[in-house]
Design a protein around this motif. Structure first.
Motif, PDB file in Angstrom:
ATOM      1  N   GLN A 256       0.909  -0.985   0.006  1.00  0.00           N
ATOM      2  CA  GLN A 256      -0.100   0.086   0.054  1.00  0.00           C
ATOM      3  C   GLN A 256       0.994   1.407  -0.087  1.00  0.00           C
ATOM      4  N   ILE A 257       2.254   0.982   0.056  1.00  0.00           N
ATOM      5  CA  ILE A 257       3.110   2.174   0.202  1.00  0.00           C
ATOM      6  C   ILE A 257       3.013   2.915  -1.092  1.00  0.00           C
ATOM      7  N   ASP A 258       2.772   4.244  -1.108  1.00  0.00           N
ATOM      8  CA  ASP A 258       2.802   5.079  -2.544  1.00  0.00           C
ATOM      9  C   ASP A 258       3.386   6.377  -2.456  1.00  0.00           C
ATOM     10  N   GLY A 259       4.495   6.366  -1.615  1.00  0.00           N
ATOM     11  CA  GLY A 259       5.412   7.439  -1.488  1.00  0.00           C
ATOM     12  C   GLY A 259       4.917   8.812  -0.661  1.00  0.00           C
ATOM     13  N   THR A 260       3.731   8.364   0.344  1.00  0.00           N
ATOM     14  CA  THR A 260       3.275   9.486   1.299  1.00  0.00           C
ATOM     15  C   THR A 260       3.484   8.576   2.829  1.00  0.00           C
ATOM     16  N   VAL A 261       3.672   9.224   3.613  1.00  0.00           N
ATOM     17  CA  VAL A 261       3.737   8.777   4.883  1.00  0.00           C
ATOM     18  C   VAL A 261       2.526   8.283   5.523  1.00  0.00           C
ATOM     19  N   GLU A 262       1.543   8.865   4.869  1.00  0.00           N
ATOM     20  CA  GLU A 262       0.254   8.477   5.506  1.00  0.00           C
ATOM     21  C   GLU A 262      -0.080   6.834   4.987  1.00  0.00           C
TER      22      GLU A 262
END
Length: 431
Positions: A256-262
């Protein structure tokens, strides 16, 4: 600075093909280029980052416009993944912004593709006298300065302070090794019921730190791979074992990692820690109200540090800009103006201008001070940064993650994935 992680299969060469077809078949056009409106020079300036970085950048740009009334700056920003795709599309279509933020993995790609201006074309317009020579050199390709480092950053283990402390597990310390890190992740999982960290197997950045701790490198000076399939298989075997044990995040969480910390497992509350770049880790504060702590990356088993200071990001100018002088003036302001430095703080890392770095230190507060203190604790202890990666590395980040996804979903072995990656990497890097 990946806070630069991407999970997309987009490639610039694919963008070029798509744009060509678009023009031939549909007659569509690219975005608006730089222009002159009402007697003013209008520049486009784009970057990636979180809302805090955007607010501070806009404030600094507003000050630049006040001090340079003949120049208007149109700004835009997005998360890293979206930014990377849009910039590649713009560059392929000959519509790159006048001034752009760059990751060091983009420099060779865009310089060799004729997208970036050599700063030697504007002699005297930019003062780099206060910049660290080693950091400045990372923006050169074939002896030409195509990108200017904007700030200094470093990879870090960032963790939920309250949860780690409550677990009773010994906190990270300077000089800890990868095996000690792994043991700590196992303990955290046992004590808290949550994985200790985001699975670092998907991160080319973490792999590079691991490699450097063994005296190796991601790439050679000749822009070839600096490691073998055996090296990569050992890394992925190490991280895959931790995932199977539940010590690091599951495949479902990691992908689910997409480049945002969220959307990191730490940002979603699934893990206790993450590996990320120091300045972008400020984004965790909105998600973890009790705060986060920055700790050094693990070292090699003999104590060799793999961590290094690198420009957290760069600034570059389009080779096709109508206003090269004004574009460089904006960069000079963002990097060398004392008032701008106070506004920007450490939102992109600690200023690369050494005089400004010392000048703003007493005024830093909150997470800016955290980043400054963390970097200060590492001064003089890390090895020199590597040169900018070769063209093709940006695409290989995606390949790296995709191949490891196959491992984490248990579709292929670490050895098979490593051999697949090496084959693809060599093809991608072929001149």
């Amino acid at each position: 600075m990946p806070g630069s992680r991407t999970r997309t299969s987009f490639r610039p060469r694919a963008a070029a093909t798509a744009l060509a077809l678009c023009v031939v078949l549909a007659g569509c056009s690219g975005g608006e280029g730089s222009s002159s409106a009402g007697g003013k020079v209008v520049l486009r300036y784009t970057w990636w980052g979180n809302p805090d970085r955007a607010a501070r950048t806009q404030e600094a740009v507003d000050l630049f416009e006040k001090k340079n009334p003949g120049i208007e700056v149109q700004t835009s920003f997005s998360g890293y993944d979206a930014y990377k795709q849009k910039l590649a599309t713009q560059a392929a279509g000959g519509d790159a912004p006048d001034v752009m933020q760059l990751d060091y993995r983009m420099i060779d790609q865009y310089a060799s593709g004729g997208v970036l201006m050599d700063f030697a074309e504007q002699p005297g317009a930019l003062d780099t006298g206060e910049f660290d020579a080693g950091l400045l050199a990372t923006g050169r390709v074939d002896g030409k300065q195509y990108a200017i480092p904007q700030a200094r950053g470093t990879e870090t283990v960032v963790y939920d302070t309250k949860r780690w402390k409550a677990s009773g597990v010994e906190p990270p310390r300077e000089g800890w090794t990868w095996s000690q890190w792994a043991d700590a992740m196992r303990e955290l999982a046992k004590k808290t019921g949550k994985p200790g960290a985001t699975d670092p197997g998907q991160s080319e950045d973490a792999f590079e730190v691991w490699l450097r701790g063994q005296g190796k490198s991601l790439y050679t000076k000749d822009r070839e791979l600096g490691f073998t399939a055996d090296d990569l298989a050992r890394w992925w075997t190490f991280t895959d074992k931790l995932r199977r044990e539940g010590a690091v995040s599951s495949a479902e969480q990691t992908t689910q990692i997409d480049g945002t910390v969220e959307n990191t497992p730490l940002g979603r509350g699934y893990t206790i820690s993450d590996t990320n770049w120091d300045a972008p880790s400020s984004g965790f504060l909105a998600l973890i109200p009790d705060g986060v702590t920055l700790a050094p990356m693990p070292s090699g088993e003999d104590g060799t540090p793999g961590q290094y200071f690198k420009p957290s990001m760069f600034m570059g100018v389009s080779a096709d800009t109508t206003y090269p002088k004004e574009s460089v003036r904006l960069i000079d302001f963002m990097l060398n103006d004392a008032e701008a430095a106070k506004i920007l703080g450490a939102t992109r890392g600690i200023p690369v201008n050494e005089t400004l770095r010392d000048a703003i230190a007493p005024e830093l507060k909150d997470f800016d001070k955290t980043v400054y203190d963390f970097q200060a604790s590492l001064d003089g202890k890390l090895k020199a940064p590597p040169q900018a990666p070769p063209s093709g590395d940006s695409a290989l980040q995606t390949t790296f993650q995709r191949d490891y996804d196959q491992v984490s979903y248990e579709r292929i072995s670490p050895r098979e994935a490593a051999e697949n990656y090496i084959t693809e990497a060599k093809a991608e890097l072929r001149p």
